[in-house]
Write an enzyme that holds these catalytic residues in place. Sequence first.
Site, PDB file in Angstrom:
ATOM      1  N   GLY A 195      54.324  41.271  27.645  1.00  0.00           N
ATOM      2  CA  GLY A 195      54.155  41.498  26.895  1.00  0.00           C
ATOM      3  C   GLY A 195      54.138  42.266  25.558  1.00  0.00           C
ATOM      4  O   GLY A 195      52.941  42.354  25.626  1.00  0.00           O
ATOM      5  N   ASP A 228      48.947  39.110  40.617  1.00  0.00           N
ATOM      6  CA  ASP A 228      48.504  38.922  39.435  1.00  0.00           C
ATOM      7  C   ASP A 228      47.982  38.384  39.318  1.00  0.00           C
ATOM      8  O   ASP A 228      47.290  37.484  38.424  1.00  0.00           O
ATOM      9  CB  ASP A 228      49.844  39.235  38.247  1.00  0.00           C
ATOM     10  CG  ASP A 228      49.341  38.870  36.773  1.00  0.00           C
ATOM     11  OD1 ASP A 228      49.146  39.651  36.276  1.00  0.00           O
ATOM     12  OD2 ASP A 228      50.329  38.301  36.428  1.00  0.00           O
ATOM     13  N   LYS A 269      44.676  36.289  37.913  1.00  0.00           N
ATOM     14  CA  LYS A 269      43.912  35.588  36.502  1.00  0.00           C
ATOM     15  C   LYS A 269      43.423  34.442  37.220  1.00  0.00           C
ATOM     16  O   LYS A 269      42.819  33.402  36.165  1.00  0.00           O
ATOM     17  CB  LYS A 269      45.629  34.848  36.380  1.00  0.00           C
ATOM     18  CG  LYS A 269      46.238  35.711  35.254  1.00  0.00           C
ATOM     19  CD  LYS A 269      48.004  35.168  34.840  1.00  0.00           C
ATOM     20  CE  LYS A 269      48.394  36.862  34.230  1.00  0.00           C
ATOM     21  NZ  LYS A 269      50.068  36.057  34.293  1.00  0.00           N
TER      22      LYS A 269
END
Length: 215
Positions: free
Chosen positions: A106, A4, A8
């Site tokens: 989230g 991840d 990024k």
Amino acid sequence: DGIDSCRKICILTALAFGQLVPVNTIYTEGIRGITSLDVENAEAVGYSIKLIGRSIRDEKGRLRIMVSPCLVSQDNPLSHIDDVYNGIMVKGNYIGDVMFYGRGAGALPTASAVVADIINIAVGSASSMKPWKQATPEVLGSMDSFVAASYICVKEVAAAAGFIKDCFGEVRMIPSAKKGTLAFITPSMTEVEAKEKISILETIGASLISRIRVL
């Protein structure tokens, strides 16, 4: 495994430097190998261990990009980012260090980012961005020339402490949390130099337990 964070740092590199970098060209190391011993040793000398993605453009315009765990001084705001939060630190030519902090995961934070992209496309502002270039091999600097200090933990053997100082120079010894091990922080050096010195150290039986770069 740093997957991840790798994606990024690719996005951030495109935003900062206008270069599209393939994920498979980036050295990526996750936190799988980090142990409680590493955490305890780091905390003993005022550091936290964080997974860091770095993208640096040198004076010749070459990019050095990597993802790996790093020892981060507790004086550095990045050392206090926990849970679902992400931090981005940018060093500008004139503004110096600027930091961005917020939720990186989230339902609501993700939805907010997606809706923002949709709005940019709908109003046409996305099309006004400068086109990103595909990074060429000439633009991507060698990982071997990446410079950093290192936290190193090795098996303790007779005369190892003196040999470490002879090999690495002015090291900072750490009172290791586990008997039978020696831990220390090296001066800054290239990846090639660090690997060569670790190989020399292993010739006397001081086998490597862990190595973590220092931010």
